[in-house]
Design an enzyme around this catalytic site. Structure first.
Site, short mmCIF file in Angstrom:
data_model
loop_
_atom_site.label_atom_id
_atom_site.label_comp_id
_atom_site.label_asym_id
_atom_site.label_seq_id
_atom_site.Cartn_x
_atom_site.Cartn_y
_atom_site.Cartn_z
N TYR A 191 -16.01 17.90 -15.35
CA TYR A 191 -16.38 16.05 -15.79
C TYR A 191 -17.21 15.48 -15.02
CZ TYR A 191 -15.42 11.03 -15.20
OH TYR A 191 -15.77 9.52 -15.07
N ASP A 243 -7.39 19.37 -14.47
CA ASP A 243 -6.73 17.87 -14.92
C ASP A 243 -7.09 17.62 -16.35
OD1 ASP A 243 -8.46 15.41 -16.25
OD2 ASP A 243 -10.27 15.81 -14.71
N LYS A 276 -8.16 6.46 -19.40
CA LYS A 276 -8.25 6.94 -20.62
C LYS A 276 -7.36 7.10 -21.74
CE LYS A 276 -11.97 7.79 -18.11
NZ LYS A 276 -12.15 9.26 -17.71
N ARG A 323 1.27 -1.08 -0.14
CA ARG A 323 -0.15 0.20 0.31
C ARG A 323 1.09 1.12 0.19
NH1 ARG A 323 -1.62 1.80 4.70
NH2 ARG A 323 -2.12 -0.25 5.35
#
Ligand SMILES: *Cc1c(COP(=O)(O)O)cnc(C)c1O
Length: 383
Positions: free
Chosen positions: A105, A178, A203, A52
């Protein structure tokens, strides 16, 4: 590697990706392990103690992302939303305000609107193409962050990153961009004055629609410790296989983006001439209000094209079901072309809000197939 010596395509293939020290493996191994043997208590090898906190495959991805965005450090997450959440919770406290895009978004809007408000972080949507409106809002609200997207999703507006950075810094705020739609190949917001970048690596960076992931890239190394702390404390990290897949996608980012842009430009021009299409939203078209700005701050205009259907909502919905090559589906940025109806799909969460998108809008994620095939498919669907 010294990133100043190398071009983007070289960094995409080599940054963070030295051949494996143990075996010489050319491709960074998938370190599918949760924990690491310590040589005596506290005797970690290279600092790895638990996956982690850090994992070598994730480190390779993070180093590559930092190089591509020209940032001090990058942090990889399980999704773009996890990246956004970690960044906001690192920087904001109850009572802080964030200016968000008037056409943000949908998932980003939902995070602010439904989750962060309950923790006392307020948001105000402002159309960021209107710089005076942004400056007025910054003056009035004294936000902690200005959150920007460019090109925006799904309206493909272009906002001036340099100007937004100046407004943010004048009012004691930090600028987050972004950069999902452009990818670092087309646009490097940190070089234009932004303080942070977020990505949905799902993406273009991943590029093959086979992995969900996200990233934060920071400009100032002084933020590294706080971000690493929240990333570890909240734990929404990219797993080793997801990091490996994303890195595999990144190696071909430049050649894929060139083809995405070329195909999108051809499709935008073809749609613009079609009588059934009321308007085409593509920054590469000379009539687009952000065309000159996009030319100045981007390498090319990207692979996303939106358009409004003259016959209205029902026709737009019907069109989305009629394509054969363009697959009806959410998401974007993969090698295959996708089509969707934002008002009912990706942006359904904005219904009834100031961010609601037009009902006659169709969004295309233009893939890297043969452009003649793509145009033929759209022509039969639009007809
Ligand atoms: C998809 C997307 C996100 C969210 O990323 P996930 O990986 O789906 O969590 C954020 N911003 C933009 C612009 C996106 O397209």
């Amino acid at each position: 590697m010294n990133r100043d010596e190398y071009g983007f395509e070289t960094l995409a293939i080599h940054a963070g990706q030295d051949p494996d020290a143990l075996t010489g493996a050319v491709v960074p191994p998938i370190y599918q392990t949760s924990t690491y043997k310590q040589d005596g208590v506290g005797g970690t090898r290279g600092g790895y103690e638990y996956s982690r906190t850090a994992n070598p495959t994730r480190t390779a991805l993070e180093q590559c992302l930092a190089a591509l965005e020209n940032g001090a450090r990058a942090f990889a997450f399980a999704s773009g939303m996890a990246a956004e959440d970690c960044l906001i919770r690192t920087l904001c406290r109850p009572g802080d305000r964030v200016l968000i895009p008037g056409d943000a978004y949908g998932g980003t809007f939902r995070l602010f609107d439904k989750v962060l408000t309950t923790w006392g972080v307020q948001h105000a949507p402002v159309m960021q193409t209107d710089l005076e409106a942004v400056a007025r809002a910054a003056e009035a609200q004294r936000p902690r962050l200005i959150w920007a997207e460019t090109p925006t999703n799904p309206l493909l507006s272009i906002v001036d990153i340099r100007a937004l950075a100046a407004i943010a810094h004048e009012h004691g705020a930090l600028l987050v961009v972004d950069n999902t739609f452009a990818s670092p190949y087309l646009q490097r917001p940190l070089d234009l004055g932004a303080d942070f970048i977020v990505h949905s690596t799902t993406k273009y960076l991943g590029g093959h629609s086979d992995v969900v992931g996200g990233a934060v890239v920071i400009k100032d190394p002084s933020h590294a410790e706080a971000l690493a702390f929240t990333q570890n404390a909240t734990g929404a990290v990219a797993g080793p296989f997801d990091a490996w897949l994303t890195l595999r996608g990144i190696r071909t980012l430049a050649v894929r983006m060139d083809r995405h842009c070329a195909n999108a430009a051809r499709i935008a021009h073809a749609l613009a001439e079609h009588p059934a299409v009321a308007s085409v939203l593509y920054p590469g078209l000379p009539g687009h209000p952000g065309h000159e700005l996009a030319k100045a701050q981007m390498r090319d205009f990207g692979g996303m094209v939106s358009f409004r259907v003259a016959a209205g909502e029902a026709a737009a919905v019907e069109l989305c079901a009629k394509t054969r090559l363009f697959t009806l589906g959410e998401s974007l940025g993969g090698v295959e072309s996708l089509i969707e109806h934002p008002a009912r799909m990706t942006h359904a969460s904005t219904a009834g809000s100031p961010l609601e998108v037009p009902a006659d809008l169709v969004r295309l994620s233009v893939g890297i197939e043969d452009p003649d095939d793509l145009i033929a498919d759209l022509s039969q669907a639009v007809a």
